[in-house]
Design an enzyme around this catalytic site. Structure first.
Site, PDB file in Angstrom:
ATOM      1  N   GLU A  67       1.007  -1.268   0.060  1.00  0.00           N
ATOM      2  CA  GLU A  67       0.175   0.203  -0.068  1.00  0.00           C
ATOM      3  C   GLU A  67       1.072   1.216  -0.159  1.00  0.00           C
ATOM      4  OE1 GLU A  67      -0.775  -2.784   1.793  1.00  0.00           O
ATOM      5  OE2 GLU A  67      -2.853  -2.931   1.859  1.00  0.00           O
ATOM      6  N   TYR A 126     -18.124 -24.238  26.547  1.00  0.00           N
ATOM      7  CA  TYR A 126     -18.772 -25.272  26.888  1.00  0.00           C
ATOM      8  C   TYR A 126     -20.126 -25.525  26.069  1.00  0.00           C
ATOM      9  CZ  TYR A 126     -16.402 -27.317  31.046  1.00  0.00           C
ATOM     10  OH  TYR A 126     -15.590 -27.885  31.777  1.00  0.00           O
TER      11      TYR A 126
HETATM   12  N1  ACO Z   1      -4.701  -3.955  -9.753  1.00  0.00           N
HETATM   13  C1  ACO Z   1      -4.944  -3.815 -11.095  1.00  0.00           C
HETATM   14  N2  ACO Z   1      -4.221  -4.468 -12.042  1.00  0.00           N
HETATM   15  C2  ACO Z   1      -3.147  -5.186 -11.645  1.00  0.00           C
HETATM   16  C3  ACO Z   1      -3.092  -5.536 -10.484  1.00  0.00           C
HETATM   17  C4  ACO Z   1      -3.784  -4.813  -9.581  1.00  0.00           C
HETATM   18  N3  ACO Z   1      -3.504  -4.886  -8.346  1.00  0.00           N
HETATM   19  N4  ACO Z   1      -1.760  -6.386 -10.375  1.00  0.00           N
HETATM   20  C5  ACO Z   1      -1.488  -6.476 -11.609  1.00  0.00           C
HETATM   21  N5  ACO Z   1      -2.441  -5.762 -12.488  1.00  0.00           N
HETATM   22  C6  ACO Z   1      -2.021  -5.943 -14.065  1.00  0.00           C
HETATM   23  C7  ACO Z   1      -1.078  -5.078 -14.606  1.00  0.00           C
HETATM   24  O1  ACO Z   1      -1.929  -3.591 -14.757  1.00  0.00           O
HETATM   25  C8  ACO Z   1      -1.113  -5.459 -16.061  1.00  0.00           C
HETATM   26  O2  ACO Z   1      -2.099  -5.265 -16.521  1.00  0.00           O
HETATM   27  P1  ACO Z   1      -2.147  -5.007 -18.460  1.00  0.00           P
HETATM   28  O3  ACO Z   1      -1.490  -6.181 -18.912  1.00  0.00           O
HETATM   29  O4  ACO Z   1      -3.596  -4.785 -18.683  1.00  0.00           O
HETATM   30  O5  ACO Z   1      -1.108  -3.887 -18.496  1.00  0.00           O
HETATM   31  C9  ACO Z   1      -1.277  -7.080 -15.554  1.00  0.00           C
HETATM   32  O6  ACO Z   1      -2.112  -7.048 -14.325  1.00  0.00           O
HETATM   33  C10 ACO Z   1       0.004  -7.733 -15.459  1.00  0.00           C
HETATM   34  O7  ACO Z   1       0.640  -6.994 -14.468  1.00  0.00           O
HETATM   35  P2  ACO Z   1       2.497  -6.902 -14.632  1.00  0.00           P
HETATM   36  O8  ACO Z   1       2.711  -5.859 -13.855  1.00  0.00           O
HETATM   37  O9  ACO Z   1       2.852  -6.627 -16.033  1.00  0.00           O
HETATM   38  O10 ACO Z   1       2.694  -8.481 -14.029  1.00  0.00           O
HETATM   39  P3  ACO Z   1       4.405  -8.659 -13.303  1.00  0.00           P
HETATM   40  O11 ACO Z   1       4.099 -10.298 -13.637  1.00  0.00           O
HETATM   41  O12 ACO Z   1       5.190  -8.245 -14.058  1.00  0.00           O
HETATM   42  O13 ACO Z   1       4.128  -8.487 -11.923  1.00  0.00           O
HETATM   43  C11 ACO Z   1       3.210  -8.002  -9.858  1.00  0.00           C
HETATM   44  C12 ACO Z   1       3.168  -8.882 -10.857  1.00  0.00           C
HETATM   45  C13 ACO Z   1       4.321  -7.886  -9.191  1.00  0.00           C
HETATM   46  C14 ACO Z   1       2.043  -8.548  -9.062  1.00  0.00           C
HETATM   47  C15 ACO Z   1       2.721  -6.656 -10.230  1.00  0.00           C
HETATM   48  O14 ACO Z   1       1.531  -6.804 -10.956  1.00  0.00           O
HETATM   49  C16 ACO Z   1       2.237  -5.597  -9.257  1.00  0.00           C
HETATM   50  O15 ACO Z   1       3.152  -5.219  -8.424  1.00  0.00           O
HETATM   51  N6  ACO Z   1       0.874  -5.444  -9.135  1.00  0.00           N
HETATM   52  C17 ACO Z   1       0.254  -4.583  -8.066  1.00  0.00           C
HETATM   53  C18 ACO Z   1       0.669  -5.349  -6.618  1.00  0.00           C
HETATM   54  C19 ACO Z   1      -0.067  -4.372  -5.675  1.00  0.00           C
HETATM   55  O16 ACO Z   1       0.730  -3.489  -5.056  1.00  0.00           O
HETATM   56  N7  ACO Z   1      -1.254  -4.509  -5.193  1.00  0.00           N
HETATM   57  C20 ACO Z   1      -2.221  -3.640  -4.572  1.00  0.00           C
HETATM   58  C21 ACO Z   1      -1.868  -4.107  -3.054  1.00  0.00           C
HETATM   59  S1  ACO Z   1      -2.652  -2.696  -1.961  1.00  0.00           S
HETATM   60  C22 ACO Z   1      -4.427  -3.197  -1.939  1.00  0.00           C
HETATM   61  O17 ACO Z   1      -4.660  -4.110  -2.436  1.00  0.00           O
HETATM   62  C23 ACO Z   1      -5.297  -2.222  -1.524  1.00  0.00           C
HETATM   63  C1  V55 Z   2      -7.311  -2.713   0.818  1.00  0.00           C
HETATM   64  C2  V55 Z   2      -7.962  -3.645   0.886  1.00  0.00           C
HETATM   65  C3  V55 Z   2      -9.310  -3.721   0.846  1.00  0.00           C
HETATM   66  C4  V55 Z   2      -9.879  -2.464   0.535  1.00  0.00           C
HETATM   67  C5  V55 Z   2      -9.262  -1.505   0.766  1.00  0.00           C
HETATM   68  O1  V55 Z   2      -5.170  -1.941   1.563  1.00  0.00           O
HETATM   69  C6  V55 Z   2      -7.939  -1.417   0.890  1.00  0.00           C
HETATM   70  C7  V55 Z   2      -5.909  -2.482   1.006  1.00  0.00           C
HETATM   71  C8  V55 Z   2      -9.275  -5.868   0.887  1.00  0.00           C
HETATM   72  O2  V55 Z   2      -9.936  -4.590   0.687  1.00  0.00           O
HETATM   73  O3  V55 Z   2     -11.303  -2.617   0.572  1.00  0.00           O
END
Ligand code: ACO
Ligand code: V55
Length: 281
Positions: free
Chosen positions: A146, A242
């Site tokens: 994040e 229990y």
């Molecule tokens: N949200 C939206 N799209 C995503 C996400 C995501 N969390 N993760 C991957 N994608 C998409 C990419 O945009 C890409 O889309 P496209 O092909 O249409 O351009 C596709 O998936 C492939 O992604 P790459 O980055 O090219 O894949 P790679 O295998 O090189 O890397 C990795 C994988 C490390 C997971 C990378 O995609 C990444 O860092 N993703 C984000 C991880 C992240 O920080 N998630 C959010 C966490 S915080 C939260 O959940 C609130």
């Molecule tokens: C996160 C995850 C959520 C959300 C907002 O930081 C932020 C991650 C699992 O759902 O609704």
């Protein structure tokens, strides 16, 4: 293995039920690394709901297709595309996530195992921690990413970590956004075990079979007892635990009868070292 049309289905999830009564529930957007968009959140809830009632299923395994468990929330569809919409829309979209990510899973009537096969970021920690047990590939990659893209962890991510891993580890990874591997995840008890990638599926099956060999009412009561009693006073916990204990006997009298008889009278097994024999179903 059933893959008939009576299984829960969706565009973003996949379900298989195998001959071991294991339901394999997949995040299935491999081209997006299984990021959770609003559709996936709705489909996951519906699938879990259906599997909970399905007599073919005794254990649910949550995992991902391709090289990812889940890359967390979908930054495009879950965040950017709800920006600028009315607050009520954001509220609904968030609720559709939390409905399955912890509320459904924490109280799930059957044992659940997270099988972390690859990428696991941010929001994916909520369903991960909400599963009863978790196994990871040694080469899986985890991260509280994040901060790396400019937000604090939302939903129950932080709360779930506080429930699971030591404070020092939680603070380190929440604050730095550094990623870590499956072995590290096991070291800090985020998952039960890390195993080489080529053994992950078999280890998961072995663990699931251990659970299915026991009385389902007993396993369920034991699980709910731990989940809920830790937040209670000792007095409330005594009464509740229990109640769970007696409820399991009420719902499955045979388990305890057999358990005692085969040890005390038949002397055919030792409960300290394994479970009693069940008559063929
Ligand atoms: N949200 C939206 N799209 C995503 C996400 C995501 N969390 N993760 C991957 N994608 C998409 C990419 O945009 C890409 O889309 P496209 O092909 O249409 O351009 C596709 O998936 C492939 O992604 P790459 O980055 O090219 O894949 P790679 O295998 O090189 O890397 C990795 C994988 C490390 C997971 C990378 O995609 C990444 O860092 N993703 C984000 C991880 C992240 O920080 N998630 C959010 C966490 S915080 C939260 O959940 C609130
Ligand atoms: C996160 C995850 C959520 C959300 C907002 O930081 C932020 C991650 C699992 O759902 O609704």
């Amino acid at each position: 293995m059933s893959t008939e049309s009576d299984l829960p289905q969706g565009e973003t999830i996949r379900v298989e039920i195998d001959d071991n009564r294991i339901a394999w529930l997949y995040f299935d957007r491999p081209e997006k690394r299984n990021a959770m968009n609003p559709t996936l959140n709705r489909e996951m809830f519906a699938a879990l709901d259906a599997l909970e009632d399905d007599d073919r299923v005794a254990v649910v395994v949550l995992t991902g297709t391709g090289d990812s468990f889940s890359a967390g929330m979908d930054l495009k569809e879950y965040f950017r595309e709800t920006d600028g919409k009315p607050r009520s829309v954001q509220h609904r979209v968030r609720g559709e996530g939390t409905n399955w990510q912890y509320r459904k899973l924490l109280n799930y009537a059957k044992p659940t195992i997270a099988m972390v096969n690859g990428w696991c970021f941010g929001g994916a920690f909520v369903p991960l921690v909400s599963c009863d047990l978790a196994l990871a590939s040694e080469d899986a990659t985890f991260g509280l990413s994040e901060v790396n893209w400019g937000v604090t962890p939302g939903n129950l991510v932080t709360r779930a970590l506080a429930e699971t891993i030591p404070t020092r580890d939680a603070m380190f990874y929440i604050m730095t956004g550094q990623h870590f591997d499956g072995q590290k995840a096991a070291d800090m008890r985020l998952v039960n075990e890390a195993v080489p990638a080529d053994q992950l599926r078999q280890r998961t099956i072995d663990l699931a079979l251990q659970l299915t060999s026991l009385s389902q009412w007993v396993v369920r009561g034991a699980k709910m007892g731990f989940r809920h009693s830790r937040l209670m006073s000792w007095e409330a916990a005594e009464d509740y635990l229990y109640a769970k204990h007696d409820q399991a006997i009420l719902f499955d009298k045979d388990a305890r009868e057999q358990g005692m008889t085969q040890f005390l009278d038949d002397k055919t097994y030792r409960p300290g070292l394994g479970t009693y024999a069940t008559s063929a179903e």
